[in-house]
Design a protein around this motif. Structure first.
Motif, PDB file in Angstrom:
ATOM      1  N   MET A 184      -3.710   6.886  -2.390  1.00 48.99           N
ATOM      2  CA  MET A 184      -3.348   5.527  -1.977  1.00 48.99           C
ATOM      3  C   MET A 184      -3.482   4.583  -3.168  1.00 48.99           C
ATOM      4  O   MET A 184      -4.373   4.737  -4.006  1.00 48.99           O
ATOM      5  N   TYR A 185      -2.587   3.587  -3.193  1.00 52.35           N
ATOM      6  CA  TYR A 185      -2.553   2.681  -4.347  1.00 52.35           C
ATOM      7  C   TYR A 185      -1.835   1.410  -3.942  1.00 52.35           C
ATOM      8  O   TYR A 185      -0.804   1.461  -3.254  1.00 52.35           O
ATOM      9  N   MET A 186      -2.362   0.268  -4.342  1.00 55.27           N
ATOM     10  CA  MET A 186      -1.709  -1.012  -4.068  1.00 55.27           C
ATOM     11  C   MET A 186      -0.962  -1.477  -5.309  1.00 55.27           C
ATOM     12  O   MET A 186      -1.558  -1.637  -6.378  1.00 55.27           O
ATOM     13  N   SER A 187       0.338  -1.674  -5.156  1.00 56.81           N
ATOM     14  CA  SER A 187       1.160  -2.081  -6.289  1.00 56.81           C
ATOM     15  C   SER A 187       2.447  -2.707  -5.780  1.00 56.81           C
ATOM     16  O   SER A 187       2.665  -2.824  -4.571  1.00 56.81           O
TER      17      SER A 187
ATOM     18  N   MET B  59      -1.103   8.670 -12.679  1.00 60.32           N
ATOM     19  CA  MET B  59      -1.769   9.577 -11.737  1.00 60.32           C
ATOM     20  C   MET B  59      -1.086   9.546 -10.373  1.00 60.32           C
ATOM     21  O   MET B  59      -0.995  10.563  -9.687  1.00 60.32           O
ATOM     22  N   LEU B  60      -0.605   8.364  -9.965  1.00 64.70           N
ATOM     23  CA  LEU B  60       0.112   8.249  -8.690  1.00 64.70           C
ATOM     24  C   LEU B  60       1.367   9.111  -8.715  1.00 64.70           C
ATOM     25  O   LEU B  60       1.648   9.856  -7.767  1.00 64.70           O
ATOM     26  N   GLN B  61       2.116   9.026  -9.804  1.00 66.77           N
ATOM     27  CA  GLN B  61       3.359   9.785  -9.910  1.00 66.77           C
ATOM     28  C   GLN B  61       3.111  11.271 -10.142  1.00 66.77           C
ATOM     29  O   GLN B  61       4.016  12.087  -9.931  1.00 66.77           O
TER      30      GLN B  61
ATOM     31  N   LEU C 157      -8.145   1.993  -7.886  1.00 63.55           N
ATOM     32  CA  LEU C 157      -8.479   0.571  -8.018  1.00 63.55           C
ATOM     33  C   LEU C 157      -8.677   0.255  -9.496  1.00 63.55           C
ATOM     34  O   LEU C 157      -9.800   0.309 -10.009  1.00 63.55           O
ATOM     35  N   PRO C 158      -7.587  -0.035 -10.209  1.00 64.44           N
ATOM     36  CA  PRO C 158      -7.710  -0.330 -11.640  1.00 64.44           C
ATOM     37  C   PRO C 158      -8.584  -1.556 -11.903  1.00 64.44           C
ATOM     38  O   PRO C 158      -8.673  -2.472 -11.077  1.00 64.44           O
TER      39      PRO C 158
ATOM     40  N   LEU D 293       0.851  -1.183   0.000  1.00 62.54           N
ATOM     41  CA  LEU D 293       0.000   0.000   0.000  1.00 62.54           C
ATOM     42  C   LEU D 293       0.892   1.240   0.000  1.00 62.54           C
ATOM     43  O   LEU D 293       1.620   1.505   0.961  1.00 62.54           O
ATOM     44  N   TYR D 294       0.864   1.982  -1.102  1.00 58.41           N
ATOM     45  CA  TYR D 294       1.579   3.259  -1.201  1.00 58.41           C
ATOM     46  C   TYR D 294       0.637   4.373  -0.765  1.00 58.41           C
ATOM     47  O   TYR D 294      -0.555   4.346  -1.076  1.00 58.41           O
TER      48      TYR D 294
END
Length: 449
Positions: free
Chosen positions: A296-299, A288-290, A227-228, A184-185
């Motif tokens: 928040m993003y899970m990767s 979009m995260l960068q 959430l892609p 989780l970022y």
């Protein structure tokens, strides 16, 4: 030197299982006369004997043992891998030279089965752990269970869930090269703007939902949680005690109250509260995260260098927990040895694998690539512990869990069952209960094959 695999059925099976659109030609062997077959076998035996003698003579005369090594590291990680291999070539005292060939995964998966069948495979290969079981089922990889005794590497120093991914039916077929789970970022600056503690990530499903709502700001095109679509979110199902299927028993586990509860929670987040961009792809979410638009993003660990380059003030934490705990789908790569590799070359490959599993090499790989460490002694290394990012992702590896790794129906389950299920729920195309029942019926169809 490789021994020729003479089983026509094995070659055909490998093509069907591993090569998309591969057409194996079996008619030639079936129509050849017995005399011709006998002659060919005699010629092959003579060639094998001659090559064995040459290998023995080369070793005795002190000539280098040259190992062919295939892998799929086509990005910047491949450049780092090549540097490590080059250093091994320069410093090893075993007279071993590794000749590395990098190619895209699709190309490797096309070439390797045929190379094994014809005795022309490389001496060792590096590929994803999901490939190990299918190759083992076709008798295409060497059992290397003696690796620990031969090399003296302490396997108890490697996290058990990492080792597990290189085993099939209790036998070792690969040695770990790298390992990863989903993390989780979170964007610390966006947390601070929303009045949240920038140093504290959500730890539960409920907190994740609460934070995602607070961090969503449509006026800024800012979303609390990306959430892609085209993704299977097993970490959410597992967190509440649910699951998709049991590969060991070929059992459908989808239609459960636990899964329904999770899917209702997920639809509320995406459809009602709109915390994620609708129908976003993975690459779009990365961008979009960068750009600072996703809180928040899970990767996986491959996000780290890009976020650093863009100057994003970010943190990393394990996937959040539900009523049953916290889990994350595991992945990674292992070194494997194709079936038929000549014994002296197999032992030489062991030497490089032993070199890779030293803390010095594992540490270099993690520090330069941002991948977690999974050596217990390295996890206690002061430099690793003082590195906020590496320390966080290394800790998160402990919740890694296999999701259909090596299961022959894995890709079909994802494509025909799980991805459509999550897409229908997250877009509101179906109520969670209806989507779950439809997916369960589709799972039954897949498992009946």
């Amino acid at each position: 030197m490789k021994k020729k695999l003479v089983s026509v059925l094995l070659s055909a099976a490998m093509c069907i299982t591993l090569l998309a659109g591969c057409g194996g030609n079996t008619d030639t062997d079936q129509t050849a006369s017995n005399d011709t077959a006998d002659t060919q076998q005699e010629q092959q035996a003579a060639a094998d004997t001659q090559t064995d003698s040459k290998d023995a003579a080369d070793t005795a005369s002190g000539e280098k043992i040259k190992l062919q090594f295939w892998n799929v590291f086509t990005g910047s990680d491949g450049d780092i891998l090549r540097e490590i291999v080059d250093n091994y070539n320069k410093t090893n005292t075993d007279n071993i030279e590794i000749q590395m060939d990098i190619m895209p995964n699709d190309q490797l998966q096309q070439k390797l089965p045929a190379a094994i069948a014809t005795g022309t495979a490389p001496d060792f290969v590096l590929f994803g752990v999901e490939n190990i079981a299918p190759y083992v089922s076709n008798d295409s990889l060497e059992d290397i269970s003696d690796f620990w005794d031969v090399t003296g590497v302490d396997k108890s120093n490697i996290l058990e869930n990492v080792l597990e991914l290189s085993h099939v039916d209790g036998k070792l077929y690969g040695t770990p090269m790298q390992y990863n789970v989903s993390y989780l970022y979170w964007n610390k600056d966006l947390f601070k703007e929303a009045g949240l503690d920038p140093e504290k990530a959500p730890a539960t499903l409920d907190e994740l939902a609460e934070y995602a709502v607070k961090l969503t700001n449509p006026e800024k095109n800012q979303f609390g949680l990306a959430l892609p679509t085209s993704v299977t979110y097993m970490q959410f199902l597992w967190a509440n005690g649910g699951d998709a299927n049991d590969p060991a028993t070929n059992t459908n586990l989808l239609d459960s109250e636990e899964n329904l509860k999770t899917l209702e929670w997920l639809q509320d987040l995406t459809v009602n509260k709109k915390v994620s961009p609708s129908s976003i792809t993975g690459p779009e979410a990365d961008t979009m995260l960068q750009a600072g638009q996703i809180a928040m993003y899970m990767s996986g660990p491959w996000q780290i260098n890009g976020l650093r380059e863009q100057g994003i003030n970010f943190g990393i934490a394990p996937c959040v927990a539900g009523s049953a705990g916290a889990f994350s789908p595991a992945g990674g790569c292992s070194y494997v040895i194709p079936k038929g590799t000549e014994e002296s070359h197999k032992q030489a490959a062991y030497k490089f694998m032993q070199y890779w599993l030293t803390d010095d090499v594992l540490k270099e790989w993690s520090q330069r690539n941002g991948f977690p460490v999974w050596s217990k002694t390295l996890m206690e290394d002061p430099e690793i512990q003082s590195d906020e990012v590496l320390s966080a992702i290394s800790k998160a590896t402990e919740i890694g869990r296999s999701y259909n790794l090596g299961y022959s129906l894995a890709s079909q389950i994802d494509n025909d069952v799980m991805i459509p299920l999550f897409e229908k729920v997250m877009t509101g195309a179906a109520a969670p209960e209806d989507a779950l029942k439809e997916a369960s019926a589709a799972m039954d169809s897949v498992l009946a094959q």
